[in-house]
Scaffold this active site. Structure first.
Site, PDB file in Angstrom:
ATOM      1  N   THR A 224       0.857  -0.973  -0.090  1.00 44.10           N
ATOM      2  CA  THR A 224       0.114   0.022  -0.077  1.00 44.10           C
ATOM      3  C   THR A 224       0.988   1.272   0.096  1.00 44.10           C
ATOM      4  O   THR A 224       2.300   1.212   0.428  1.00 44.10           O
ATOM      5  CB  THR A 224      -0.828   0.003   1.273  1.00 44.10           C
ATOM      6  OG1 THR A 224      -1.875  -0.875   0.950  1.00 44.10           O
ATOM      7  CG2 THR A 224      -1.470   1.489   1.708  1.00 44.10           C
TER       8      THR A 224
ATOM      9  N   ARG B  19     -13.882  -7.053  -1.802  1.00 44.30           N
ATOM     10  CA  ARG B  19     -13.230  -6.794  -0.456  1.00 44.30           C
ATOM     11  C   ARG B  19     -12.889  -5.427  -0.543  1.00 44.30           C
ATOM     12  O   ARG B  19     -12.109  -4.933  -1.220  1.00 44.30           O
ATOM     13  CB  ARG B  19     -12.094  -7.856  -0.194  1.00 44.30           C
ATOM     14  CG  ARG B  19     -11.386  -7.720   0.977  1.00 44.30           C
ATOM     15  CD  ARG B  19     -10.180  -6.871   0.754  1.00 44.30           C
ATOM     16  NE  ARG B  19      -9.353  -6.911   1.927  1.00 44.30           N
ATOM     17  CZ  ARG B  19      -8.199  -6.334   2.110  1.00 44.30           C
ATOM     18  NH1 ARG B  19      -7.675  -5.521   1.050  1.00 44.30           N
ATOM     19  NH2 ARG B  19      -7.634  -6.523   3.282  1.00 44.30           N
ATOM     20  N   VAL B  20     -13.103  -4.998   0.679  1.00 45.57           N
ATOM     21  CA  VAL B  20     -12.282  -3.428   1.145  1.00 45.57           C
ATOM     22  C   VAL B  20     -11.466  -3.665   2.252  1.00 45.57           C
ATOM     23  O   VAL B  20     -12.058  -4.247   3.270  1.00 45.57           O
ATOM     24  CB  VAL B  20     -13.621  -2.341   1.133  1.00 45.57           C
ATOM     25  CG1 VAL B  20     -13.045  -1.139   1.527  1.00 45.57           C
ATOM     26  CG2 VAL B  20     -14.400  -2.321  -0.047  1.00 45.57           C
ATOM     27  N   GLY B  21     -10.389  -3.063   2.198  1.00 44.49           N
ATOM     28  CA  GLY B  21      -9.387  -3.019   3.253  1.00 44.49           C
ATOM     29  C   GLY B  21      -9.494  -1.784   3.972  1.00 44.49           C
ATOM     30  O   GLY B  21     -10.665  -1.051   4.024  1.00 44.49           O
ATOM     31  N   ASP B  22      -8.583  -1.675   4.953  1.00 40.55           N
ATOM     32  CA  ASP B  22      -8.648  -0.570   5.815  1.00 40.55           C
ATOM     33  C   ASP B  22      -8.177   0.877   5.095  1.00 40.55           C
ATOM     34  O   ASP B  22      -8.615   1.961   5.700  1.00 40.55           O
ATOM     35  CB  ASP B  22      -7.420  -0.807   6.929  1.00 40.55           C
ATOM     36  CG  ASP B  22      -6.083  -0.782   6.239  1.00 40.55           C
ATOM     37  OD1 ASP B  22      -5.790  -1.584   5.261  1.00 40.55           O
ATOM     38  OD2 ASP B  22      -5.232  -0.425   6.946  1.00 40.55           O
TER      39      ASP B  22
ATOM     40  N   THR C  35      -0.342   0.683   6.857  1.00 41.23           N
ATOM     41  CA  THR C  35      -0.495  -0.615   5.720  1.00 41.23           C
ATOM     42  C   THR C  35      -0.126  -1.863   6.667  1.00 41.23           C
ATOM     43  O   THR C  35       0.488  -1.974   7.566  1.00 41.23           O
ATOM     44  CB  THR C  35       1.023  -0.171   4.854  1.00 41.23           C
ATOM     45  OG1 THR C  35       1.180  -1.484   3.986  1.00 41.23           O
ATOM     46  CG2 THR C  35       2.194  -0.234   5.789  1.00 41.23           C
ATOM     47  N   GLY C  36      -0.710  -3.000   5.847  1.00 45.03           N
ATOM     48  CA  GLY C  36      -0.743  -4.131   6.639  1.00 45.03           C
ATOM     49  C   GLY C  36      -2.165  -5.035   6.499  1.00 45.03           C
ATOM     50  O   GLY C  36      -2.829  -4.791   5.305  1.00 45.03           O
ATOM     51  N   THR C  37      -2.304  -6.013   7.179  1.00 49.39           N
ATOM     52  CA  THR C  37      -3.451  -6.833   7.084  1.00 49.39           C
ATOM     53  C   THR C  37      -4.649  -6.140   7.485  1.00 49.39           C
ATOM     54  O   THR C  37      -4.963  -5.856   8.330  1.00 49.39           O
ATOM     55  CB  THR C  37      -3.491  -8.070   7.951  1.00 49.39           C
ATOM     56  OG1 THR C  37      -2.997  -7.393   9.389  1.00 49.39           O
ATOM     57  CG2 THR C  37      -2.257  -9.006   7.446  1.00 49.39           C
ATOM     58  N   GLY C  38      -5.183  -5.429   6.399  1.00 48.87           N
ATOM     59  CA  GLY C  38      -6.206  -4.423   6.377  1.00 48.87           C
ATOM     60  C   GLY C  38      -7.377  -5.001   7.510  1.00 48.87           C
ATOM     61  O   GLY C  38      -7.946  -4.155   8.199  1.00 48.87           O
TER      62      GLY C  38
HETATM   63  N1  ASP Z   1      -3.908  -2.366   4.022  1.00 48.00           N
HETATM   64  C1  ASP Z   1      -3.908  -2.984   2.795  1.00 48.00           C
HETATM   65  C2  ASP Z   1      -5.429  -3.625   2.654  1.00 48.00           C
HETATM   66  O1  ASP Z   1      -5.741  -4.334   3.385  1.00 48.00           O
HETATM   67  C3  ASP Z   1      -2.967  -3.704   2.184  1.00 48.00           C
HETATM   68  C4  ASP Z   1      -1.667  -3.428   2.355  1.00 48.00           C
HETATM   69  O2  ASP Z   1      -1.226  -2.541   3.414  1.00 48.00           O
HETATM   70  O3  ASP Z   1      -0.567  -3.940   1.771  1.00 48.00           O
HETATM   71  O4  ASP Z   1      -6.032  -3.545   1.592  1.00 48.00           O
END
Ligand code: ASP
Length: 323
Positions: A190, A218-221, A241-244
């Protein structure tokens, strides 16, 4: 604080993940540092000329979206159905105005669409075809969906499809640059920027292709205000950034501001606690960049690395990948 004492600053990230040092060779390492440096210099220059934090984060994310090294805009990851669905958000810490788009696949620069939602609609979040129609009505550039595709991302999808995992993009880096067996728990990418300008205003912006092999829809954070993106002049500007899914569940970005506002925590104490304790407690992996109204920075991550950097006006930009 009087505005005369403020030293404007910008911080950026290009995603976090389990890229190992061994998986990135010297050439790739240089390419990432050079891209981060170029983006920081542009943001720093804009701030030095009296530009706003909002414009600085917009410019940075624009540049990231055009750079195929990062999972946003051109170079975005693929969904399970081999399509692209992009999410982006921006927030102005001075007014608490915010705008976001999710699941767009034809808007060349999703962050510009998010900014248009903030500035030109009465809404905060538009998704899918409606968001694309709005972007088009605002005169933003639409592209064919395959504009976002790169061979590297397609190869990532093909490898991940074999495991049916979703993949954080810079776990993607491990996939991109070497061929270790895919670790199902490795997955991010991200881009984001946070800034403090000479007027003392904060802003945050985030843009992403999400996670490789994510389910369509799917929508992330990233586009969710408070989860992956937040800015409030009274506390801080944050881009995650990470596991949304986990960042959404702990409302990560807003939690940092709340800790500062209600518990009197410093920016760094609040950010460290969220990234090193709150998120890991539910299996959340990744990191964030944060700046407060005094120009303090915090860029914590709980993965092996996070593409990141910062630049204060008048000082050399600093870029880093690993801890
Ligand atoms: N946070 C982002 C999402 O979940 C992915 C990422 O940061 O790599 O969409």
């Amino acid at each position: 604080m009087s505005t005369s004492t403020i030293l404007p600053v910008i911080a950026i990230h290009g995603g976090a993940g389990t890229m190992s040092r061994a998986s990135i060779d010297a050439g790739q390492d240089r390419a990432y540092h050079a891209a981060l440096q170029e983006i920081l210099l542009a943001g720093q220059d804009l701030l030095a000329r009296g530009g706003s934090a909002l414009d600085a984060v917009s410019l940075s994310v624009d540049m990231f979206e055009d750079c195929p090294l990062f999972n946003a805009g051109h170079g975005a990851v693929f969904t399970h159905d081999a399509t692209h669905e992009l999410d982006a958000a921006i927030m102005d810490g001075a007014s608490l105005r915010a705008g976001a788009v999710a699941c767009v696949s034809r808007v060349r620069r999703p962050l510009r669409a998010a900014r248009a939602v903030m500035e030109r609609s009465e809404h905060v979040l538009l998704v899918g075809a409606g968001a694309e129609a709005f972007a088009q009505a605002c005169g933003l550039e639409l592209v064919a969906p395959d504009y976002f595709s790169t061979a590297v991302r397609r190869a990532q999808l093909e490898r991940v499809l074999a495991t049916d995992a979703t993949l954080l993009d810079h776990d993607g880096a491990a996939l991109t640059f070497a061929t270790p067996p895919l670790d199902e728990t490795r997955k991010f990418g991200t881009v984001g920027a946070v800034a403090l300008d000479a007027q003392g205003n904060l802003a945050a912006a985030t843009s992403t292709g999400g996670m490789t092999n994510k389910r369509v829809g799917r929508v992330g954070d990233s586009p969710l205000i408070g989860a992956g993106t937040y800015a409030d002049n009274r506390t801080a500007a944050i881009s995650c950034t990470g596991t949304g899914e986990m960042f959404i569940r702990v409302v990560a970005a807003y939690d940092i501001c709340a800790r500062m506002a209600y518990a009197g925590q410093s920016l760094d104490a609040a950010a460290q606690e969220v990234v090193m304790k709150v998120l890991p407690a539910i299996g959340g992996r990744g990191g964030l960049i944060a700046v407060d109204a005094r120009g303090n920075l915090s860029l914590p991550f709980n993965t092996e690395g996070m593409y990141r950097g910062h630049a204060r006006v008048g000082q050399m930009p600093v870029t880093a990948i690993f801890a």
